[in-house]
Motif scaffolding. Structure first.
Motif, PDB file in Angstrom:
ATOM      1  N   THR A 220       1.479   4.114  -3.074  1.00 37.42           N
ATOM      2  CA  THR A 220       1.196   5.529  -2.822  1.00 37.42           C
ATOM      3  C   THR A 220       2.411   6.399  -3.171  1.00 37.42           C
ATOM      4  O   THR A 220       2.267   7.470  -3.764  1.00 37.42           O
TER       5      THR A 220
ATOM      6  N   TYR B 119       2.660   9.394  -5.915  1.00 38.51           N
ATOM      7  CA  TYR B 119       3.183  10.723  -5.599  1.00 38.51           C
ATOM      8  C   TYR B 119       4.327  11.087  -6.542  1.00 38.51           C
ATOM      9  O   TYR B 119       4.436  12.247  -6.977  1.00 38.51           O
TER      10      TYR B 119
ATOM     11  N   SER C 134      -3.488  12.109  -5.839  1.00 38.14           N
ATOM     12  CA  SER C 134      -2.397  12.288  -6.809  1.00 38.14           C
ATOM     13  C   SER C 134      -2.915  12.220  -8.233  1.00 38.14           C
ATOM     14  O   SER C 134      -2.576  13.069  -9.079  1.00 38.14           O
TER      15      SER C 134
ATOM     16  N   ASN D 232       0.822  -1.208   0.000  1.00 38.66           N
ATOM     17  CA  ASN D 232       0.000   0.000   0.000  1.00 38.66           C
ATOM     18  C   ASN D 232       0.861   1.266   0.000  1.00 38.66           C
ATOM     19  O   ASN D 232       0.630   2.193  -0.784  1.00 38.66           O
TER      20      ASN D 232
ATOM     21  N   PRO E 284      -3.530   5.453   2.249  1.00 38.26           N
ATOM     22  CA  PRO E 284      -2.838   5.300   0.958  1.00 38.26           C
ATOM     23  C   PRO E 284      -3.767   5.423  -0.243  1.00 38.26           C
ATOM     24  O   PRO E 284      -3.403   6.034  -1.251  1.00 38.26           O
TER      25      PRO E 284
ATOM     26  N   GLY F  76      -4.465   8.959  -0.804  1.00 35.16           N
ATOM     27  CA  GLY F  76      -3.293   9.605  -1.375  1.00 35.16           C
ATOM     28  C   GLY F  76      -3.162   9.324  -2.868  1.00 35.16           C
ATOM     29  O   GLY F  76      -2.822  10.229  -3.651  1.00 35.16           O
ATOM     30  N   ILE F  77      -3.430   8.083  -3.269  1.00 34.71           N
ATOM     31  CA  ILE F  77      -3.361   7.719  -4.693  1.00 34.71           C
ATOM     32  C   ILE F  77      -4.440   8.457  -5.489  1.00 34.71           C
ATOM     33  O   ILE F  77      -4.173   9.002  -6.567  1.00 34.71           O
TER      34      ILE F  77
END
Length: 324
Positions: free
Chosen positions: A116, A120, A217, A112, A210, A213-214
């Motif tokens: 991520t 990023y 992004s 995970n 995560p 976050g993905i």
């Protein structure tokens, strides 16, 4: 049932995927092949990214770690299952079960985190291209990986320490082919409220964050791509994300499939079969995705294999000259 303490004599029984001897022989050959392909494929990725100077970039630095984690991920469950099938037994000791849980959490969590980091990296490369080398410097990339390992090691150790406080019956049956944390907690004879609370906290920390976050992004990446005037530049920028998007879709798609199947499918065997996609198939397919969709990796592998072939062909000649 008689309760036991956590002694070396305590054991669990892994019910596996099937009890039919004919099916088990097929499963042994299938899973052995998948395991060898996974290990070989990921080892080639590691060798290519470490030996080829063209791939000494943040994206391939994370890919190298992802391949290492995938080898550990599949090695947590499959070898023990192969040994049990070959020996025609189902038992796994208490210590071995805790070890499986410990490393499964570590490698699943690192998957995970690494996915991520790779998202990023693509975000910085596309949205902040002029500052890419400044932001994604080797020290920062190494720090991200180090912090992730520390977080996941602490979380996994906490799970194990909490599990060690639980009591289990002798020869407790686990309806799975490996010791998965949630399944082990279900068969415990003592209260598991604290364990389940920490499990939910860990899922939020190592999966939900995560994923967010993905998604963030790629939302920024898509916004940046839409602002590009050139269609060619837009396609080139997006093509650098395709391999990562395929791996993310496969990893989280199979993970969500396992979760929803566990809610819908009532049979333990059906849940175990669904888990195979997440724990075995995904680590096996990742190297193929990055090789087939990435010209840089394909080129590095070709150079690596050509150098290996040259070394193998040169060695006999050297020995012949020495004999002469």
């Amino acid at each position: 049932m008689h309760k036991t303490n956590h002694t070396g004599r305590s054991q669990f029984l892994l019910l596996g995927l099937s009890e039919d001897p004919k099916v088990q022989s097929i499963l042994f050959g299938l899973f052995l092949s998948m395991y060898l392909v996974t290990v070989l494929g990921n080892l080639l990725i590691i060798l290519a990214t470490t030996c080829d100077s063209h791939l000494h970039t943040p994206m391939y630095f994370f890919l190298c770690h992802l391949s290492f984690v995938d080898i550990g991920f599949i090695s947590t469950s499959v070898p023990k299952m192969l040994v049990n099938i070959q020996a025609q037994v189902k038992d796994i000791s208490y210590t071995e079960c805790l070890t499986q849980v410990y490393f499964f959490i570590i490698f699943a969590g690192m998957d995970n985190f690494l996915l991520t980091m790779m998202a990023y990296d693509r975000f910085v490369a596309i949205c902040h291209a002029l500052k890419y080398t400044l932001i994604m410097n080797p020290q920062f990339c190494g720090l991200l990986v180090l912090i992730s390992w520390l977080i996941i090691l602490c979380a996994s150790l906490t799970h194990i320490l909490l599990m060690m406080q639980l009591n289990f019956s002798s020869s407790t049956e686990i309806p799975h082919f490996f010791c998965e944390l949630a399944e082990v907690l279900k068969v415990a004879n003592s209260e598991t409220l604290i364990n389940n609370i920490f499990l939910y906290v860990a899922v939020v920390l190592m999966a939900v964050f995560p994923i967010c976050g993905i998604l963030f992004s790629y939302f920024q990446i898509l916004s940046s791509l839409m602002r590009m005037s050139s269609t060619v530049n837009r396609y080139k920028a997006f093509s650098t994300c395709l391999s990562h998007l395929c791996v993310v879709s496969l990893f989280y798609g199979t993970g969500l499939g396992v979760y929803f199947s566990s809610e819908v499918i009532q049979s333990s065997q059906g849940k175990s079969v669904a888990s195979v996609m997440y724990t075995v198939v995904t680590p096996m397919l990742n190297p193929f995705i990055y090789c087939l969709r990435n010209k840089d990796v394909m080129g590095a592998l070709e150079r690596l294999l050509s150098r290996t072939a040259c070394c193998l062909s040169w060695t006999p000649d050297f020995r012949t000259k020495r004999m002469l």
